[in-house]
Design a protein around this motif. Structure first.
Motif, short mmCIF file in Angstrom:
data_model
loop_
_atom_site.label_atom_id
_atom_site.label_comp_id
_atom_site.label_asym_id
_atom_site.label_seq_id
_atom_site.Cartn_x
_atom_site.Cartn_y
_atom_site.Cartn_z
N LEU A 141 0.76 -1.05 -0.08
CA LEU A 141 0.12 -0.02 0.20
C LEU A 141 0.76 1.22 0.27
O LEU A 141 0.76 2.28 -0.70
CB LEU A 141 -0.83 0.00 1.15
CG LEU A 141 -2.11 -0.89 1.17
CD1 LEU A 141 -2.86 -1.11 2.47
CD2 LEU A 141 -3.18 -0.69 0.09
N ALA A 142 1.95 1.23 0.72
CA ALA A 142 2.80 2.48 0.79
C ALA A 142 3.39 2.82 -0.37
O ALA A 142 3.63 3.76 -0.93
CB ALA A 142 3.84 2.13 1.64
N GLU A 143 3.70 1.63 -1.26
CA GLU A 143 4.34 1.58 -2.69
C GLU A 143 3.53 2.07 -3.64
O GLU A 143 3.77 3.01 -4.57
CB GLU A 143 5.04 0.26 -3.10
CG GLU A 143 5.76 0.48 -4.20
CD GLU A 143 6.98 1.20 -4.13
OE1 GLU A 143 8.10 1.05 -5.15
OE2 GLU A 143 7.50 2.08 -3.14
N LEU A 144 2.15 1.66 -3.47
CA LEU A 144 0.98 2.16 -4.54
C LEU A 144 1.05 3.63 -4.20
O LEU A 144 0.54 4.56 -5.02
CB LEU A 144 -0.19 1.46 -4.16
CG LEU A 144 -0.35 -0.08 -4.40
CD1 LEU A 144 -1.71 -0.80 -4.09
CD2 LEU A 144 0.11 -0.18 -6.02
N ASN A 145 1.00 4.12 -2.87
CA ASN A 145 0.63 5.39 -2.51
C ASN A 145 1.76 6.41 -3.27
O ASN A 145 1.61 7.52 -3.71
CB ASN A 145 0.52 5.76 -1.19
CG ASN A 145 0.21 7.01 -0.64
OD1 ASN A 145 1.12 8.09 -0.45
ND2 ASN A 145 -0.97 7.33 -0.32
N ARG A 146 3.17 6.02 -3.15
CA ARG A 146 4.27 6.85 -3.69
C ARG A 146 4.10 6.98 -5.24
O ARG A 146 4.62 8.10 -5.60
CB ARG A 146 5.54 5.68 -3.28
CG ARG A 146 6.82 6.55 -3.71
CD ARG A 146 8.01 5.47 -3.66
NE ARG A 146 7.99 4.45 -4.51
CZ ARG A 146 8.38 4.39 -6.05
NH1 ARG A 146 8.68 5.68 -6.45
NH2 ARG A 146 8.31 3.44 -6.62
N VAL A 147 3.73 5.93 -5.95
CA VAL A 147 3.63 6.37 -7.27
C VAL A 147 2.36 7.07 -7.97
O VAL A 147 2.28 7.37 -9.07
CB VAL A 147 3.81 4.86 -8.25
CG1 VAL A 147 5.09 4.10 -7.66
CG2 VAL A 147 2.72 4.12 -7.87
N LEU A 148 1.48 7.03 -7.05
CA LEU A 148 0.24 8.10 -7.32
C LEU A 148 0.44 9.40 -7.20
O LEU A 148 1.19 10.04 -6.23
CB LEU A 148 -0.87 7.89 -6.19
CG LEU A 148 -1.88 6.66 -6.84
CD1 LEU A 148 -3.03 6.70 -5.66
CD2 LEU A 148 -2.53 7.08 -7.95
N LYS A 149 -0.01 10.40 -8.16
CA LYS A 149 -0.07 11.74 -7.86
C LYS A 149 -0.77 12.22 -6.95
O LYS A 149 -1.82 11.47 -6.49
CB LYS A 149 -0.49 12.36 -9.33
CG LYS A 149 0.36 12.20 -10.54
CD LYS A 149 -0.15 12.84 -11.72
CE LYS A 149 0.62 12.52 -13.14
NZ LYS A 149 -0.12 13.13 -14.37
N PRO A 150 -0.50 13.29 -6.10
CA PRO A 150 -1.48 13.82 -5.18
C PRO A 150 -2.80 14.04 -5.78
O PRO A 150 -3.32 14.54 -6.76
CB PRO A 150 -0.97 15.18 -4.77
CG PRO A 150 0.67 14.99 -5.27
CD PRO A 150 0.76 14.01 -6.36
N GLY A 151 -3.88 13.66 -5.07
CA GLY A 151 -5.14 13.37 -5.61
C GLY A 151 -5.57 12.17 -6.17
O GLY A 151 -6.63 12.16 -6.56
N GLY A 152 -4.64 11.50 -6.66
CA GLY A 152 -4.84 10.29 -7.64
C GLY A 152 -5.59 9.25 -6.90
O GLY A 152 -5.66 9.04 -5.84
N ALA A 215 -3.90 4.42 6.87
CA ALA A 215 -2.58 4.35 7.71
C ALA A 215 -1.49 4.69 6.61
O ALA A 215 -0.57 5.18 6.89
CB ALA A 215 -2.55 3.19 8.46
N ALA A 216 -1.75 4.15 5.51
CA ALA A 216 -0.82 4.27 4.39
C ALA A 216 -0.70 5.60 3.53
O ALA A 216 0.10 5.82 2.75
CB ALA A 216 -0.89 3.24 3.41
N GLY A 217 -1.47 6.36 3.98
CA GLY A 217 -1.65 8.03 3.48
C GLY A 217 -2.80 8.08 2.51
O GLY A 217 -2.91 9.08 1.70
N PHE A 218 -3.76 7.15 2.37
CA PHE A 218 -5.02 7.27 1.39
C PHE A 218 -6.14 8.20 2.15
O PHE A 218 -6.32 8.06 3.27
CB PHE A 218 -5.50 6.18 0.92
CG PHE A 218 -4.53 5.45 -0.06
CD1 PHE A 218 -4.11 6.05 -1.24
CD2 PHE A 218 -3.44 4.40 0.54
CE1 PHE A 218 -3.35 5.55 -2.10
CE2 PHE A 218 -2.62 3.66 -0.32
CZ PHE A 218 -2.52 4.24 -1.71
#
Length: 239
Positions: A141-152, A215-218
């Protein structure tokens, strides 16, 4: 790196190797068995993902389909949204089938826990029936969050816990008694279809996965149960 860190790394690598080898062995009949053993309901679930994302995806949107397997969701996303879709999976035989199915799409061999992309590279990330196969859901989940643009936007389609008692009992019987026997008979690898119910039983339930995503930032995390909770679609945005 300490002994504990080294042991965890070796354990994660061993898990990935075993899962990759298992999928490689069943890849020739993977699509047939998926649709047959689910009575083709998995196709409807993937279409629900696309319908959920359609309003968010412009024709120039960049989408990463993680754990794409043989490319069913990648193809559906491309055909219904005209977005720029890249599929990534760690099992080469599955990717070869995906590429044969959709030669116009780009498929990459890679690890979902170490995605080969820069930060904030995609407008949307999807993962269908693959998150539970990772050695660490949290790291994934952290890695998926990393590659997403803000708001993605992220969309996670995964097997979950049925919410109706009657369905729960029927699904448990099917998963543990019938599925390994039928899947083993048709694929020649019973262990792959024993792995499926085992991995589902160890995967977080709907509410727990939603909490893990937060928790992963979403942000704006929500989920909907599909087919009585046999599967669930979780969505959110990078905060």
């Amino acid at each position: 790196m300490g002994l504990t860190d080294s042991g965890q790394k070796n354990s994660a690598q061993d898990h990935a190797r075993r899962v990759r080898e298992m999928f490689a062995r069943i890849s020739p009949r993977y699509d047939l068995l998926n649709h047959l053993l689910s009575a083709n309901i998995d196709t409807r679930w993937r279409r629900r993902v696309v319908r959920k994302l359609q309003p968010q995806l412009r024709s120039d949107a960049k989408v990463l389909d993680v754990g794409c397997g043989t490319g069913d969701l990648s193809v559906e996303l491309f055909e219904k949204t005209a977005a720029q879709v890249i599929g990534i999976d760690f099992c080469r035989p599955m990717l070869e089938l995906a590429q044969a199915k959709a030669p116009h799409l780009r498929f990459i061999e890679g690890d979902a826990l170490r995605l080969p992309f820069s930060d904030a590279a995609f407008d949307c990330v999807t993962v269908a029936f693959a998150l539970r196969n990772l050695a660490s859901v949290e790291q994934g989940l952290a890695e998926l969050n990393r590659v997403l643009k803000p708001g993605g936007m992220i969309a996670v389609l995964e097997f979950s816990q049925p919410t109706m008692p009657g369905i729960r009992q029927l699904v448990r019987f099917y998963y543990w008694r019938l599925l390994p026997w039928i899947g083993g008979l048709l694929s020649g690898l019973r262990s792959a279809y024993e792995y499926l119910p085992d991995s589902i039983s160890r995967f977080p339930d709907q509410q727990t996965l939603a909490s893990m995503m937060r928790a992963a930032g979403f942000a704006e995390v929500e989920f909907e149960n599909l087919s009585g909770g046999i599967a669930a679609l979780h969505t959110g945005r990078r905060g």
